[in-house]
Design an enzyme around this catalytic site. Structure first.
Site, PDB file in Angstrom:
ATOM      1  N   GLY A 171       0.838  -1.203   0.000  1.00 14.34           N
ATOM      2  CA  GLY A 171       0.000   0.000   0.000  1.00 14.34           C
ATOM      3  C   GLY A 171       0.865   1.241   0.000  1.00 14.34           C
ATOM      4  CG  ASN A 172      -0.100   4.697  -1.492  1.00 21.24           C
ATOM      5  OD1 ASN A 172      -0.831   5.480  -0.914  1.00 21.24           O
ATOM      6  ND2 ASN A 172      -0.447   4.104  -2.644  1.00 21.24           N
TER       7      ASN A 172
END
Ligand code: C5P
Length: 402
Positions: free
Chosen positions: A208-209
């Site tokens: 993810g980020n």
């Protein structure tokens, strides 16, 4: 329009209190009714007489007017107001507002107010930067209040930094913008992507980020407030939006976001691609948890995700407008311009990780808008809701004129 609006101006005990006299003047000149409420400390910085003369109303500080015994009802005031502005807002008042410490007339009225509240902090740079103050401002934002970011410059302490109350003219402009009753997106449909995407590795892990979704949600709120029917396609975020004109579509991965955008984009007048879509996903997702075995660590093979903005750009029909974002760390302008063309965008919003107060997780953002003709507009660091307003202004005034 500010004319005819009832505005509570809360003044707290900071040196910038002297500037509030100009704000009263500007509001009254524009036709607003202004009721000034001062904290006891504020009276040390500016004479109530100045403010009552300019506003045409006695200034309120206490719960009772001593000589008449008249009760100043914070409930009635809270209901009377179309907006409440706290300018200057000291660290102490911000903390009290954030935590409901209703020990003076100003904070008590704030807690009773049903109208939108604008807070213009003013303090020394280190106080402003302090995690406590920033946390309290985040709390106020999360309750829907509008923070008018302080400017950077020389402070009363002669130190140089961020903490100077925004100029009265600019606070006035924020209010003017808020009350502009032009529903300039009425009848328009706008699709917005927001947040990160999560790319599953196995049932418990993902790639993810750090995207929080705040900028995309601010854009959705702004477009809906201006009359648009909004489709908000969002990755996993911990934000909520309560607006009957926003159709929220929750997705997890880039593939799900791609499908949702492809389904909805053909019906839209504009698309704003604000999501931080993961560039890669794992080639083969596992159905059971990867074990921590002895020996070699597992190797994940990644494959590219599809570029959603680019696919929308390829499908864009005559009259549709497509806006993209770019978050760059180097060669910012050149990369942003390249993306503008490659994705067939009408304009691109560049935010740089090099700018303090911009980008992921922050409540503020500092952007530059780059258009296809090469023109650029640079904006100062602002609250993400105000950044959303700037972006939507360009969208409406230059691209969506019917
Ligand atoms: O190519 P880059 O990821 O830097 O481009 C950013 C812009 O493209 C943003 O508007 C983002 O929402 C969009 N994008 C997308 N799908 C991807 C990657 C980026 O829509 N797979």
């Amino acid at each position: 329009m500010i004319a005819g609006k009832n505005i509570i101006l809360g003044i707290t005990g900071g040196i910038a209190a002297y500037k509030s006299a100009s704000l009263v003047r500007l509001l009254v000149k524009a036709g607003a009714q202004v009721q000034v409420i001062m904290t006891p400390n504020a009276r040390e910085f500016i004479a109530p007489l100045t403010l009552s003369t300019l506003s045409g109303k006695p200034v309120i500080t206490e719960f009772f007017t001593a000589n008449t015994g008249q009760w100043n009802s914070h409930v009635d005031l809270g209901l009377w107001a179309d907006a409440m502005v706290v300018a200057p807002a000291t660290a102490s008042t911000i903390a009290k507002m954030a935590h409901g410490v209703a020990d003076n007339m100003l904070v008590t009225t704030y807690l009773s107010a049903k109208a939108p509240v604008f807070v213009a902090p003013a303090m020394d740079l280190d106080m402003f930067k302090h995690p406590t103050t920033q946390h309290n401002l985040d709390l106020l934002r999360s309750y829907g209040n509008h923070i008018i970011e302080p400017a950077a410059g020389e402070l009363a302490s002669h130190l140089i930094g961020k903490g100077r109350m925004e100029e009265p003219e600019n606070i006035f402009k924020v209010l003017e913008g808020f009350f502009s009753d032009t529903l300039d997106l009425k009848g328009k449909k706008v699709l917005i992507t927001a947040g990160p995407t999560y790319e599953k590795i196995d049932p418990v892990r993902f790639i993810g980020n750090f995207s929080s979704g705040k900028q995309g949600f601010a854009l959705a709120q702004e477009c809906a407030d201006r009359g648009a029917e909004v489709t908000l396609i969002t990755g996993p975020v911990s934000l909520s939006i309560d607006n009957s004109h926003v159709n929220r579509v929750d997705v997890m991965s880039a593939d799900e976001m791609y499908d949702a955008v492809m389904e909805h984009f053909p019906l839209q007048d504009a698309g704003i691609m604000c999501a931080a879509v993961a560039d890669y996903k794992v080639e083969h997702q596992l159905n059971s948890k990867i074990k921590r075995e002895k020996g070699e660590a597992p190797v994940l093979t990644l494959v590219k995700n599809r570029d959603i903005a680019r696919a929308a750009g390829e499908k864009k029909r005559e009259g549709q407008v497509l806006v993209g974002f770019a978050l760059e760390t180097d060669n910012e302008d050149a990369h942003a311009h390249e993306k503008l063309l490659k994705k067939n965008l009408d304009f691109i919003v560049l935010n740089s990780l090099n700018d303090p107060g911009a980008g992921f997780q922050c409540a503020t953002n500092k952007v530059k808008i780059i258009e296809r003709d090469g023109s650029e507009t640079v904006y100062p660091c602002k609250d993400k809701r105000m950044v959303a307003k700037d972006i939507v202004d360009v969208l409406v005034n230059k691209y969506l004129k019917s």
